[in-house]
Design a protein around this motif. Structure first.
Motif, short mmCIF file in Angstrom:
data_model
loop_
_atom_site.label_atom_id
_atom_site.label_comp_id
_atom_site.label_asym_id
_atom_site.label_seq_id
_atom_site.Cartn_x
_atom_site.Cartn_y
_atom_site.Cartn_z
N ASP A 14 0.82 -1.20 0.00
CA ASP A 14 0.00 0.00 0.00
C ASP A 14 0.86 1.26 0.00
O ASP A 14 2.09 1.19 0.11
CB ASP A 14 -1.03 0.01 1.13
N ILE A 15 0.20 2.39 -0.15
CA ILE A 15 0.88 3.68 -0.28
C ILE A 15 1.19 4.23 1.11
O ILE A 15 0.30 4.32 1.97
CB ILE A 15 0.02 4.68 -1.06
N LEU A 16 2.43 4.59 1.32
CA LEU A 16 2.84 5.17 2.59
C LEU A 16 2.12 6.49 2.84
O LEU A 16 2.09 7.37 1.98
CB LEU A 16 4.36 5.40 2.56
N GLY A 17 1.51 6.62 4.01
CA GLY A 17 0.85 7.87 4.39
C GLY A 17 -0.48 8.14 3.73
O GLY A 17 -1.01 9.25 3.82
N PHE A 18 -1.06 7.12 3.09
CA PHE A 18 -2.31 7.32 2.34
C PHE A 18 -3.47 7.72 3.26
O PHE A 18 -4.23 8.65 2.94
CB PHE A 18 -2.66 6.04 1.58
N ALA A 19 -3.61 7.03 4.39
CA ALA A 19 -4.74 7.32 5.28
C ALA A 19 -4.69 8.76 5.76
O ALA A 19 -5.74 9.44 5.83
CB ALA A 19 -4.71 6.36 6.47
N ASP A 20 -3.51 9.25 6.09
CA ASP A 20 -3.39 10.64 6.55
C ASP A 20 -3.81 11.62 5.46
O ASP A 20 -4.44 12.65 5.74
CB ASP A 20 -1.95 10.94 6.99
N LYS A 21 -3.46 11.31 4.21
CA LYS A 21 -3.83 12.19 3.10
C LYS A 21 -5.35 12.21 2.92
O LYS A 21 -5.94 13.26 2.64
CB LYS A 21 -3.15 11.75 1.81
N VAL A 22 -5.98 11.05 3.06
CA VAL A 22 -7.44 10.98 2.93
C VAL A 22 -8.12 11.79 4.03
O VAL A 22 -9.05 12.57 3.78
CB VAL A 22 -7.92 9.52 2.96
N LEU A 23 -7.65 11.63 5.26
CA LEU A 23 -8.26 12.34 6.38
C LEU A 23 -8.04 13.86 6.29
O LEU A 23 -8.88 14.64 6.77
CB LEU A 23 -7.69 11.82 7.71
N ALA A 24 -6.94 14.26 5.67
CA ALA A 24 -6.62 15.69 5.57
C ALA A 24 -7.24 16.35 4.35
O ALA A 24 -7.20 17.57 4.22
CB ALA A 24 -5.10 15.89 5.55
N ALA A 25 -7.82 15.55 3.44
CA ALA A 25 -8.36 16.11 2.20
C ALA A 25 -9.55 17.03 2.48
O ALA A 25 -10.48 16.66 3.19
CB ALA A 25 -8.79 14.98 1.27
N LYS A 26 -9.49 18.23 1.89
CA LYS A 26 -10.55 19.22 2.12
C LYS A 26 -11.12 19.78 0.81
O LYS A 26 -12.20 20.34 0.80
CB LYS A 26 -10.02 20.38 2.96
N THR A 27 -10.38 19.65 -0.27
CA THR A 27 -10.81 20.25 -1.53
C THR A 27 -10.90 19.20 -2.62
O THR A 27 -10.38 18.08 -2.49
CB THR A 27 -9.81 21.34 -1.97
N SER A 28 -11.53 19.57 -3.72
CA SER A 28 -11.61 18.66 -4.86
C SER A 28 -10.22 18.39 -5.42
O SER A 28 -9.95 17.30 -5.94
CB SER A 28 -12.52 19.25 -5.93
N SER A 29 -9.33 19.37 -5.31
CA SER A 29 -7.96 19.18 -5.76
C SER A 29 -7.25 18.12 -4.92
O SER A 29 -6.50 17.28 -5.46
CB SER A 29 -7.19 20.51 -5.69
N ASP A 30 -7.49 18.13 -3.61
CA ASP A 30 -6.92 17.11 -2.73
C ASP A 30 -7.42 15.73 -3.14
O ASP A 30 -6.65 14.76 -3.23
CB ASP A 30 -7.32 17.36 -1.27
N PHE A 31 -8.74 15.64 -3.40
CA PHE A 31 -9.32 14.35 -3.80
C PHE A 31 -8.74 13.88 -5.12
O PHE A 31 -8.39 12.70 -5.28
CB PHE A 31 -10.84 14.48 -3.91
N ASP A 32 -8.61 14.79 -6.09
CA ASP A 32 -8.08 14.42 -7.40
C ASP A 32 -6.65 13.89 -7.27
O ASP A 32 -6.26 12.94 -7.97
CB ASP A 32 -8.10 15.62 -8.34
#
Length: 290
Positions: A14-32
């Motif tokens: 799996d991708i290192l740090g993926f869960a933290d990125k998902v939890l921190a996502a706030k914008t459509s750019s983050d999601f993309d």
């Protein structure tokens, strides 16, 4: 073993740090950005590929590739058309080589992978998956505190003691694709040496014109050797420089000391391999100077 189960190697990645990125996502750019990372890891590990040659190769080895969220699961059984023709050792090592090469492609693209690989039984029917090797690979991935793909002790013993090992001279032993080391907590770890595997896969030629110059050169004079060595050295230098830059960027963007420590470890691994290949001319990864 249950009817329909097979024994083989299973990798959980799996991708290192993926869960933290998902939890921190706030914008459509983050999601993309997150979605793009998931699509790229699936592409690099040939999940649901449309390449006919790769599809046929996967059928030949009876290879299964599953994907969910940021995780990739790869299973290769000990019994397949490939192993019936070539024995069990070479096809399994080839698959491990491919996993490491895909990892290298991910890292160069800024996607750091952590994983585990084990040997054991696997049962997959319709939407039901039960696997001893998957559980142990998952646990091994969880214990690996640095971005590498670690092997379990059982798998390492199986490969090391395989009778087909005697067909290889020590100088060309396929076991060189694995690296013994310690993680950032000084615990022993055996992992896929993805940097060396990537460097050994480089050809060096940037375009057909360069290759034409090489082919036109005299082999007797040593000119071909000089050209090949020069372009290979250039390719290694460029790859290592890009790899170092990617690690440095990840280290810089990491907000937690614990996470930064993973990239400090990775930089040390980079520097060890770079020095082995290029000596004092190696592009090292210095995380603490601009």
């Amino acid at each position: 073993m249950a009817i329909g189960a097979s024994e083989g190697i299973t990798a959980f990645l799996d991708i290192l740090g993926f869960a933290d990125k998902v939890l921190a996502a706030k914008t459509s750019s983050d999601f993309d950005s997150i979605l793009n990372s998931v699509k790229r890891i699936q592409e690099y590990f040939d999940h649901a590929t449309h390449d006919n040659w790769i599809v046929e190769s996967q059928k030949f080895s009876s290879k299964e590739i599953l994907a969910f969220s940021d995780s990739i699961i790869v299973h290769v059984p000990l019994v397949s058309d490939a192993t019936r023709l070539q024995g069990t050792l070479d096809p399994l090592l080839s698959e491990l080589h491919d996993i490491a090469f895909a990892q290298a492609r991910c890292v160069i693209d800024g996607i750091f992978i952590r994983g585990g690989v084990d040997l054991g039984w696997w049962y997959l029917q319709d939407n039901t998956l039960i696997s001893q090797s998957l559980v142990r690979a998952y646990k091994t991935e969880g214990l690996a505190n640095v971005p590498v793909i670690a092997l379990t002790e059982d798998l390492a013993k199986f490969l090391t003691n395989h009778p087909d090992q005697k067909t290889y001279h020590e100088s060309i032993s396929p076991m060189h694709m694995f690296r013994d080391g310690v993680d950032k907590d000084n615990k022993p770890i055996l992992y896929l040496d993805y940097i060396s595997i990537a460097l050994d896969s480089l050809t060096g030629f940037r375009n057909p014109e360069e290759e034409a110059i090489y082919r036109a050169a005299s082999p007797e004079s040593g000119e071909r050797d000089n050209i090949r060595n020069a372009v290979y050295k250039r390719a290694i230098t460029e790859w290592l420089a890009h790899h170092a830059k990617t690690i440095k960027a990840a280290h810089l963007s990491a907000s937690e000391t614990k996470v930064r420590g993973k990239y400090v470890w990775l930089a040390a691994y980079h520097n060890e391999i770079a020095t082995e290949y290029l000596g004092s001319e190696a592009p090292l990864c210095d995380l603490f100077t601009s």
